[in-house]
Design an enzyme around this catalytic site. Structure first.
Site, PDB file in Angstrom:
ATOM      1  N   LYS A 146       0.862  -1.190   0.000  1.00  0.00           N
ATOM      2  CA  LYS A 146       0.000   0.000   0.000  1.00  0.00           C
ATOM      3  C   LYS A 146       0.891   1.231   0.000  1.00  0.00           C
ATOM      4  CE  LYS A 146      -1.833   2.851   2.685  1.00  0.00           C
ATOM      5  NZ  LYS A 146      -1.676   4.064   1.854  1.00  0.00           N
ATOM      6  N   GLU A 189       9.403   1.291  10.973  1.00  0.00           N
ATOM      7  CA  GLU A 189      10.456   2.285  10.707  1.00  0.00           C
ATOM      8  C   GLU A 189       9.805   3.648  10.843  1.00  0.00           C
ATOM      9  OE1 GLU A 189      13.625   1.721  10.151  1.00  0.00           O
ATOM     10  OE2 GLU A 189      13.507  -0.449  10.043  1.00  0.00           O
ATOM     11  N   CYS A 221      13.422  10.876   7.428  1.00  0.00           N
ATOM     12  CA  CYS A 221      13.310  10.405   8.809  1.00  0.00           C
ATOM     13  C   CYS A 221      14.589  10.685   9.582  1.00  0.00           C
ATOM     14  CB  CYS A 221      13.010   8.916   8.813  1.00  0.00           C
ATOM     15  SG  CYS A 221      14.143   7.970   7.784  1.00  0.00           S
ATOM     16  N   GLU A 266       8.778  15.774  15.728  1.00  0.00           N
ATOM     17  CA  GLU A 266       9.338  15.814  14.377  1.00  0.00           C
ATOM     18  C   GLU A 266       8.598  16.873  13.560  1.00  0.00           C
ATOM     19  OE1 GLU A 266       8.393  12.367  11.948  1.00  0.00           O
ATOM     20  OE2 GLU A 266      10.483  12.253  11.305  1.00  0.00           O
TER      21      GLU A 266
HETATM   22  P1  NAD Z   1       2.192   8.510   7.692  1.00  0.00           P
HETATM   23  O1  NAD Z   1       2.358   7.735   8.935  1.00  0.00           O
HETATM   24  O2  NAD Z   1       1.180   9.587   7.657  1.00  0.00           O
HETATM   25  O3  NAD Z   1       1.798   7.528   6.484  1.00  0.00           O
HETATM   26  C1  NAD Z   1       2.643   6.465   6.081  1.00  0.00           C
HETATM   27  C2  NAD Z   1       1.801   5.419   5.382  1.00  0.00           C
HETATM   28  O4  NAD Z   1       0.930   4.811   6.328  1.00  0.00           O
HETATM   29  C3  NAD Z   1       0.883   5.946   4.308  1.00  0.00           C
HETATM   30  O5  NAD Z   1       0.835   4.968   3.281  1.00  0.00           O
HETATM   31  C4  NAD Z   1      -0.470   6.079   5.010  1.00  0.00           C
HETATM   32  O6  NAD Z   1      -1.558   5.998   4.142  1.00  0.00           O
HETATM   33  C5  NAD Z   1      -0.424   4.906   5.951  1.00  0.00           C
HETATM   34  N1  NAD Z   1      -1.146   5.051   7.209  1.00  0.00           N
HETATM   35  C6  NAD Z   1      -1.296   6.159   7.967  1.00  0.00           C
HETATM   36  N2  NAD Z   1      -1.952   5.873   9.110  1.00  0.00           N
HETATM   37  C7  NAD Z   1      -2.204   4.540   9.077  1.00  0.00           C
HETATM   38  C8  NAD Z   1      -2.864   3.638   9.974  1.00  0.00           C
HETATM   39  N3  NAD Z   1      -3.374   4.049  11.133  1.00  0.00           N
HETATM   40  N4  NAD Z   1      -2.947   2.337   9.631  1.00  0.00           N
HETATM   41  C9  NAD Z   1      -2.402   1.894   8.479  1.00  0.00           C
HETATM   42  N5  NAD Z   1      -1.793   2.706   7.575  1.00  0.00           N
HETATM   43  C10 NAD Z   1      -1.693   4.010   7.878  1.00  0.00           C
HETATM   44  O7  NAD Z   1       3.634   9.053   7.294  1.00  0.00           O
HETATM   45  P2  NAD Z   1       4.057   9.971   6.059  1.00  0.00           P
HETATM   46  O8  NAD Z   1       3.599  11.364   6.303  1.00  0.00           O
HETATM   47  O9  NAD Z   1       3.661   9.324   4.775  1.00  0.00           O
HETATM   48  O10 NAD Z   1       5.649   9.886   6.148  1.00  0.00           O
HETATM   49  C11 NAD Z   1       6.410  10.673   6.975  1.00  0.00           C
HETATM   50  C12 NAD Z   1       6.814   9.913   8.218  1.00  0.00           C
HETATM   51  O11 NAD Z   1       7.522   8.728   7.861  1.00  0.00           O
HETATM   52  C13 NAD Z   1       7.782  10.703   9.087  1.00  0.00           C
HETATM   53  O12 NAD Z   1       7.427  10.542  10.440  1.00  0.00           O
HETATM   54  C14 NAD Z   1       9.129  10.044   8.811  1.00  0.00           C
HETATM   55  O13 NAD Z   1      10.071  10.212   9.833  1.00  0.00           O
HETATM   56  C15 NAD Z   1       8.719   8.625   8.622  1.00  0.00           C
HETATM   57  N6  NAD Z   1       9.733   7.891   7.862  1.00  0.00           N
HETATM   58  C16 NAD Z   1      10.487   6.953   8.523  1.00  0.00           C
HETATM   59  C17 NAD Z   1      11.493   6.280   7.836  1.00  0.00           C
HETATM   60  C18 NAD Z   1      12.359   5.256   8.522  1.00  0.00           C
HETATM   61  O14 NAD Z   1      13.004   4.477   7.822  1.00  0.00           O
HETATM   62  N7  NAD Z   1      12.425   5.226   9.840  1.00  0.00           N
HETATM   63  C19 NAD Z   1      11.718   6.559   6.483  1.00  0.00           C
HETATM   64  C20 NAD Z   1      10.916   7.509   5.862  1.00  0.00           C
HETATM   65  C21 NAD Z   1       9.918   8.164   6.549  1.00  0.00           C
END
Ligand code: NAD
Length: 500
Positions: free
Chosen positions: A183, A257, A291, A392
């Protein structure tokens, strides 16, 4: 998949299940927005639980069918062939990602090119997954282990590095013999379709990788699906907590992650030119939307004023513009919501007493009046418990703080619930390695920042995550061990016959 170059018609995508593009059962769609222009980019399926169900069923069918029957070596070769195909299409994939998330084309293209290394590495590991023979007391009994795939893995990825993170998550899972339901983020859904089509062009059987698009609700349906053995999630801490709770309630495993608030420490014996470039790259590359962003810089008081002044001068010189242009150094942030978050977090920091050294405003870029641009921003005079020092931003906002001694800065750096990464700049070897050991972070960089490799484990300490991607240990996370016992002799083990 319907895609068109006509300027007025935007691409429209269905889901990709069992080797075919299919519309959603409910027919609902959503649109993604190009953050550089503020205009619609394309339309995608807003998938329901029944769409997720169809994708999980297709993945199970592939496991029972062609994928399950292939030898590990054959699977590995297909992963490598897939890597070649993605690299050949890196510019196209990079362009669609850059148009959807606003990050520089150069970075998105480079990521699409480099995932070949992941697929070669994990493809190479596919036939090196081995069980063991256990040396038991009773020599007539053979006991050995098999390492078996978990089944169907649900992969949920964010928008900031869609292809790289999808491949980092999927490559070890596929090498271990699992099948996938992916997804992608609702902000950057398009490249997932390129990946799955290229996988099948490389010979990976239909149904091994399935794509369902949608937002939180679609991800939630995947996490809750009884046919999904494990969730690999990359995204925000908040979503990670809710996913862990939901998966945990049905005893499904998770790799998480999550986000960070990484410290970047500049000691007074640092090579200052190197440190300056590293601190700037740590926060302003990708407009702070990584991240691992080094969002808290701690600078020794002896060099603080001069160093921070230089940072502000350099930050003001960063060229904002169209991320597709080679001369652009920073694109827009990915969404209007992210722009608003950047503005409000800086405003709150100022209310709490922080001072702006530069930036802090929406930036105007000629020709892109509706673009979501935010100025490279540096604040100081924050306190450790200020909101901005603990949450963050995920935008181009750096907090700088002076320090006087090593123990003080170690406590400041570790004084966060996150633990994704940390950087330090020093010529003192003893200090560097003692700090590397004592910093509570999954990755520590010394005199460098923002490096990753397919063969080096990556993941978070504390609230930054659970589990690791990259490196051979990633494969372990997609396997389960079966212990097999066999009596080879004629001995009868009957507990009801008394032997005196
Ligand atoms: P997000 O959590 O809003 O969404 C990430 C994904 O999860 C999307 O596909 C979203 O549709 C889905 N999602 C959101 N809530 C969900 C739920 N309750 N159940 C299932 N799926 C859900 O994050 P974002 O805004 O897309 O990305 C930014 C975040 O990702 C930042 O916090 C960043 O630090 C983190 N990030 C971490 C890493 C790592 O390797 N640690 C790498 C890249 C980004």
């Amino acid at each position: 998949m319907t895609t068109t170059d006509a300027p007025t018609e935007r691409p429209r995508y269905g889901n990709y299940i069992g080797g075919k593009e299919v519309p959603t059962s409910g027919g609902e769609t959503f649109t993604s927005i190009n953050p550089t222009t503020g205009r619609e980019w394309g339309a995608f399926a807003l998938s329901s639980a029944s769409d997720v169900d169809a994708a999980v069923a297709a993945a199970h069918a592939a496991l029972k069918g062609p994928w399950g029957k292939l030898s590990p070596s054959a699977k590995g070769r297909l992963l490598m062939a897939w890597g070649e195909k993605i690299a050949e299409n890196a510019r196209r994939i990079g362009t669609m990602e850059s148009e959807q998330n606003g990050k520089l084309l150069a970075e998105m293209q480079a990521q699409a090119k480099i995932v070949k290394d992941w697929l070669f590495y994990f493809g190479g590991l596919a036939d090196k997954i081995e069980g063991r023979v256990i040396p038991l007391e009773r020599s007539s009994v053979l006991n050995y282990t098999l390492r078996e795939p978990l089944g169907v893995i649900g992969v949920i990825v964010p928008w900031n590095s869609p292809t790289l993170i999808a491949i980092m998550s999927m490559a070890p899972a596929l090498a271990a013999g699992n099948a996938i339901v992916l997804k992608p983020s609702e902000i950057t859904s398009a490249s997932a379709f390129e990946l799955v089509r290229l996988a099948e062009a490389a010979g990976i059987p239909a149904g091994v990788i399935n794509v369902v698009t949608g937002a939180r609700e679609t991800g939630d349906a995947l996490v809750g699906h009884a046919g999904v053995a494990k969730i690999v999630f990359t995204g925000s801490e908040q979503a990670g907590r809710s996913i862990a709770a939901k998966a945990g309630s049905r005893l499904a495993a998770c790799t998480l992650e999550l986000g960070g608030k990484s410290a970047n420490i500049v000691f007074d014996d640092a090579r200052l030119e190197q440190a300056e470039a590293g601190v700037l790259a740590g926060i302003f590359a990708a407009a702070g939307q990584t991240c691992i962003a080094g969002s808290r810089a701690y600078v020794h008081r002896k060099i603080y004023d001069r160093f921070v002044e230089r940072l502000a001068v350099r930050a003001k010189q960063i060229r904002l513009g169209d991320p597709l242009e080679v001369a652009t150094q920073m694109g827009p942030v990915a969404t209007r919501a992210q722009l608003e978050k950047d503005l409000s977090m800086v405003a709150q920091a100022r209310d709490e007493g922080a001072e702006l050294l530069c930036g802090g405003q929406r930036a105007s870029v000629p020709g892109f009046a509706s673009g979501f641009f935010f100025e490279p921003t540096i604040v100081h005079h924050t306190r450790p418990d200020d909101h901005i020092m603990n949450e963050e931003v995920f935008g181009p906002v750096l907090c700088v703080t002076p320090f006087d001694d090593d123990e003080e800065v170690l406590a400041l750096a570790n004084g966060t619930r996150f633990g994704l990464a940390a950087g330090m700049w020093t010529c003192n070897l003893q200090r560097a390695h003692s700090f590397a050991k004592r910093l509570e972070a999954g990755t520590v960089w010394i005199n460098m920042y923002r490096a990753l490799a397919f063969n080096s484990p990556f993941g978070g300490y504390k609230a930054s995550g659970i589990g690791r991607v990259n490196g051979a240990e990633a494969v372990e996370q997609y396997l389960q061990t079966k212990s097999i016992w066999c009596e080879l002799g004629d001995e009868v083990q009957d507990p009801f016959i008394l032997r005196l």
